[in-house]
Design an enzyme around this catalytic site. Structure first.
Site, PDB file in Angstrom:
ATOM      1  CB  CYS A  30      13.325  14.206 -60.375  1.00 36.53           C
ATOM      2  SG  CYS A  30      14.251  15.019 -59.051  1.00 36.53           S
ATOM      3  CD  GLU A  89       7.647   9.932 -58.753  1.00 40.58           C
ATOM      4  OE1 GLU A  89       8.819   9.946 -58.333  1.00 40.58           O
ATOM      5  OE2 GLU A  89       7.260  10.656 -59.690  1.00 40.58           O
ATOM      6  CG  HIS A  95       9.619  13.356 -57.363  1.00 34.70           C
ATOM      7  ND1 HIS A  95      10.316  12.286 -57.878  1.00 34.70           N
ATOM      8  CD2 HIS A  95      10.558  14.195 -56.863  1.00 34.70           C
ATOM      9  CE1 HIS A  95      11.614  12.460 -57.678  1.00 34.70           C
ATOM     10  NE2 HIS A  95      11.787  13.621 -57.068  1.00 34.70           N
TER      11      HIS A  95
END
Length: 196
Positions: free
Chosen positions: A76, A180, A178
C-alpha cells in the site's frame, strides 16, 4: 525470517496476524542494525505518502533501505514510498523504482478512494504472483495509484484507468492492495514472497 520496517506508519497488526496464520516468522526493524537479522523485508504503510516519507526519513532508515540487496516487499503506502514522487503532499519519495504516484482524478467517474475488492492481472512473470490467476480479487483502499509503466509493472488493475497494482525492480517488489486482508489469494502472495 521477515523483518517489518516499523516506522510508525503501518497497520502492522493485520500484517503480523496474516504472517502468524501462515507460520511465517517475523520481527520488527526499528534501527539500521536490525536489517542484518532478517532475510526478507516488508515495508508496510497506511495513510498519507508524504507524511509516511517524513516518518521514514526521521527514523534514519532510508539509506539502509535504498542499499538493500535482500527481497523487499512494499504494501500500500509502502509501495508508494519506493516510487520516485507522489502527488500526495507533492512529495519526493525513495526513488527506488522510477515511476510516479498520482491521484485518481474525478473524471474517472468512480468513487475515490478506490475501496473494496478488485481484480488484478499479473504481468512479466513476477515470482510474487506465482499460482495467482489473472482476474483474482484483492482488497484495495487507496486514493493514489502508481502510473502504469510496462517495464516495472508486475500486475495491473483497472479502476476507470489501468494502473500498476504490483511493481518490481530487481529485489524490490510492491503491491498497492492489502494481501493481509485478501483471503487465500493474499496469503498465497505472502507465501510467494517468503519463499523467494
Amino acid at each position: 525470517m521477515i523483518g517489518i520496517v516499523n516506522y510508525g506508519a503501518g497497520n502492522i497488526f493485520s500484517l503480523t496476524s496474516a504472517l502468524e496464520r501462515l507460520n511465517i516468522q517475523y520481527g520488527m526493524i526499528n534501527q539500521e542494525s536490525d536489517f542484518d537479522l532478517y532475510e526478507k523485508i516488508i515495508i508496510p504503510g497506511v495513510g498519507h505518502a508524504g507524511a509516511a516519507m517524513q516518518k521514514l526519513t526521521e527514523s534514519g532508515l532510508v539509506p539502509a533501505i535504498k542499499a538493500l540487496k535482500k527481497p523487499v516487499l512494499g504494501i500500500c503506502v509502502g509501495m508508494q514510498l519506493i516510487t520516485s514522487y507522489s502527488e500526495e503532499g507533492d512529495s519526493d519519495l525513495l526513488d527506488i523504482i522510477p515511476v510516479k504516484t498520482l491521484r485518481f482524478k474525478e473524471e474517472i467517474s468512480h468513487k475515490v478512494p478506490h475501496m473494496g475488492w478488485n481484480q488484478i492481472y499479473p504481468e512479466n512473470d513476477s515470482p510474487i504472483f506465482s499460482k495467482i490467476a489473472p482476474g483474482t480479487y484483492f482488497y484495495f483502499v487507496h486514493s493514489y495509484f502508481i502510473e502504469f509503466n510496462p517495464k516495472f509493472t508486475a500486475a495491473t488493475c483497472n479502476y476507470g484507468i489501468k494502473f500498476s497494482a504490483g511493481i518490481q525492480k530487481d529485489n524490490f517488489y510492491a503491491v498497492q492492495f492489502h494481501p493481509e486482508k485478501s483471503g487465500e489469494a493474499g496469503e498465497q502472495l505472502l507465501k510467494n514472497f517468503a519463499n523467494l
